[in-house]
Motif scaffolding. Structure first.
Motif, PDB file in Angstrom:
ATOM      1  N   GLN A 276       0.831  -1.197   0.000  1.00 60.97           N
ATOM      2  CA  GLN A 276       0.000   0.000   0.000  1.00 60.97           C
ATOM      3  C   GLN A 276       0.872   1.256   0.000  1.00 60.97           C
ATOM      4  O   GLN A 276       0.572   2.242  -0.685  1.00 60.97           O
TER       5      GLN A 276
ATOM      6  N   ILE B 256     -16.774   4.491  -1.612  1.00 57.53           N
ATOM      7  CA  ILE B 256     -16.172   4.951  -0.359  1.00 57.53           C
ATOM      8  C   ILE B 256     -17.102   4.664   0.824  1.00 57.53           C
ATOM      9  O   ILE B 256     -16.649   4.212   1.886  1.00 57.53           O
TER      10      ILE B 256
ATOM     11  N   ASP C 210     -19.417   2.340   1.080  1.00 52.56           N
ATOM     12  CA  ASP C 210     -19.524   0.901   1.327  1.00 52.56           C
ATOM     13  C   ASP C 210     -18.265   0.353   1.991  1.00 52.56           C
ATOM     14  O   ASP C 210     -18.353  -0.391   2.980  1.00 52.56           O
ATOM     15  N   TYR C 211     -17.097   0.750   1.489  1.00 53.27           N
ATOM     16  CA  TYR C 211     -15.849   0.168   1.981  1.00 53.27           C
ATOM     17  C   TYR C 211     -15.425   0.750   3.328  1.00 53.27           C
ATOM     18  O   TYR C 211     -15.085   0.023   4.257  1.00 53.27           O
ATOM     19  N   PHE C 212     -15.477   2.078   3.449  1.00 54.29           N
ATOM     20  CA  PHE C 212     -14.956   2.716   4.657  1.00 54.29           C
ATOM     21  C   PHE C 212     -15.995   2.836   5.766  1.00 54.29           C
ATOM     22  O   PHE C 212     -15.650   2.692   6.949  1.00 54.29           O
TER      23      PHE C 212
ATOM     24  N   ARG D 233     -18.597  -1.177   5.761  1.00 53.44           N
ATOM     25  CA  ARG D 233     -17.827  -2.383   6.071  1.00 53.44           C
ATOM     26  C   ARG D 233     -16.609  -2.126   6.960  1.00 53.44           C
ATOM     27  O   ARG D 233     -15.950  -3.073   7.377  1.00 53.44           O
ATOM     28  N   ASN D 234     -16.307  -0.863   7.194  1.00 52.91           N
ATOM     29  CA  ASN D 234     -15.162  -0.514   8.036  1.00 52.91           C
ATOM     30  C   ASN D 234     -13.877  -1.183   7.549  1.00 52.91           C
ATOM     31  O   ASN D 234     -13.077  -1.692   8.313  1.00 52.91           O
ATOM     32  N   ARG D 235     -13.707  -1.199   6.203  1.00 55.70           N
ATOM     33  CA  ARG D 235     -12.512  -1.721   5.543  1.00 55.70           C
ATOM     34  C   ARG D 235     -12.303  -3.225   5.756  1.00 55.70           C
ATOM     35  O   ARG D 235     -11.194  -3.724   5.649  1.00 55.70           O
ATOM     36  N   GLN D 236     -13.370  -3.943   6.049  1.00 55.45           N
ATOM     37  CA  GLN D 236     -13.288  -5.387   6.252  1.00 55.45           C
ATOM     38  C   GLN D 236     -13.947  -6.105   5.078  1.00 55.45           C
ATOM     39  O   GLN D 236     -15.115  -5.849   4.765  1.00 55.45           O
ATOM     40  N   LEU D 237     -13.220  -6.994   4.431  1.00 48.47           N
ATOM     41  CA  LEU D 237     -13.744  -7.742   3.294  1.00 48.47           C
ATOM     42  C   LEU D 237     -13.435  -9.220   3.427  1.00 48.47           C
ATOM     43  O   LEU D 237     -12.384  -9.608   3.965  1.00 48.47           O
TER      44      LEU D 237
ATOM     45  N   LYS E 163     -13.894 -10.342   6.868  1.00 52.34           N
ATOM     46  CA  LYS E 163     -12.542 -10.188   7.372  1.00 52.34           C
ATOM     47  C   LYS E 163     -11.643  -9.692   6.255  1.00 52.34           C
ATOM     48  O   LYS E 163     -11.950  -9.784   5.081  1.00 52.34           O
ATOM     49  N   ILE E 164     -10.517  -9.140   6.649  1.00 53.81           N
ATOM     50  CA  ILE E 164      -9.569  -8.624   5.673  1.00 53.81           C
ATOM     51  C   ILE E 164      -8.740  -9.764   5.130  1.00 53.81           C
ATOM     52  O   ILE E 164      -8.436 -10.702   5.860  1.00 53.81           O
TER      53      ILE E 164
END
Length: 300
Positions: free
Chosen positions: A56, A192, A194-196, A199-203, A299-300
């Motif tokens: 990243q 943005i 949806d992801y941040f 989902r709080n950056r969890q996929l 989960k990430i």
């Protein structure tokens, strides 16, 4: 041989036509929106390039150095050359091809044309070919290779006659750039949100590639995202129609001034409206369901 004296009128010209705040904002806000709309295309498909980064931090460093620095330089060169044409040719010429056509000498002309060709090819490959080619590959991976996708993109690009968009600066900026920014702003906002935020950056990475996973939604489409997208586009639609039809059209006369002002900031309006809309629509989605209706741990 003709030359300019310093920077010419670039830094010395007075903004006599923008003497009031209202006059300034009438030009500044659409210009900002057009530029954001121009770059929002690459912002949305930048994963086509950053996915090859080792980390990243690597992609952040590359974009931080590569984009702002060189775009500031290119923008300055564009303004400087246009300013120089006022001193040399007596009028402002922003079209590079028109500038080259006025250059004396065979060798300088050839070198300038080669530079234009290389710039056009490199820009189109990076900005306009990679993303749609990958999209076509994803649609039909067994039938379309990246090479075929690039060729299809090139053909479609010619068929759409993009040079018509450049025929009128007003049409290119106010109708085309701001117009499609009204579509891209909501897309960026939904991604943005949806992801941040949702989902709080969890996929769940495995579910990204599974028809029975958390992200298959309704036959592969997320109805909530489409609804938020429509809500994000609607505020800019009246202003777009008024601009596209022309100031003297019947539609333009019927559209309230407030919608025309909203259209001047179409990307920003769509971006924030879609975020709020998506958060409201998806507020109860604390867990995702897989194909069997069971809760999936994201989960990430």
């Amino acid at each position: 041989q003709r030359q300019t004296d310093g920077f010419g009128p670039m830094l010395s010209s007075a903004t006599s036509q923008l003497t009031t705040r209202a006059a300034f904002m009438a030009v500044f806000l659409p210009a900002i929106t057009a530029n954001v709309g121009f770059w929002s295309t690459l912002s949305l498909n930048i994963p086509d390039f950053t996915r090859y980064a080792k980390s990243q931090a690597s992609q952040l460093k590359g974009q931080a150095i590569g984009l702002p620095l060189f775009m500031a330089l290119f923008s300055f060169l564009g303004v400087a050359v246009t300013s120089a044409t006022v001193s040399i040719f007596g009028k402002a010429i922003s079209d590079p091809v028109a500038v080259v056509s006025r250059i004396d000498g065979t060798l300088p002309t050839i070198m300038s044309l080669v530079g234009l060709v290389l710039a056009t090819i490199s820009t189109n490959i990076a900005a306009n070919v990679v993303a749609p080619a990958n999209a076509l590959v994803n649609l039909a991976p067994r039938k379309v290779s990246f090479r075929k996708g690039a060729l299809i993109t090139a053909i479609v690009g010619i068929v759409t006659q993009p040079w018509r968009l450049l025929a009128s600066p007003e049409g290119y900026i106010f109708t085309w750039l701001i117009g499609y920014s009204a579509l891209l702003g909501p897309v960026a906002g939904i991604i943005i949100a949806d992801y941040f935020l949702v989902r709080n950056r969890q996929l769940d990475v495995d579910s990204l590639y599974s028809k029975s996973g958390a992200y298959w939604y309704s036959n592969g489409y997320n109805p909530k995202a489409f609804l938020a997208f429509i809500i994000g586009v609607v505020p800019s639609l009246p202003g777009f129609l008024a601009t596209a039809m022309g100031p003297n059209s019947l539609i333009a006369s019927k559209v309230p001034a407030v919608f025309k002002k909203l259209y001047s900031g179409a990307w920003f309006v769509g971006f924030f409206v879609s975020i709020v809309a998506y958060l409201i629509i998806a507020k109860n989605r604390n867990h995702e369901l897989d194909g069997d209706g069971e809760t999936v741990n994201i989960k990430i």
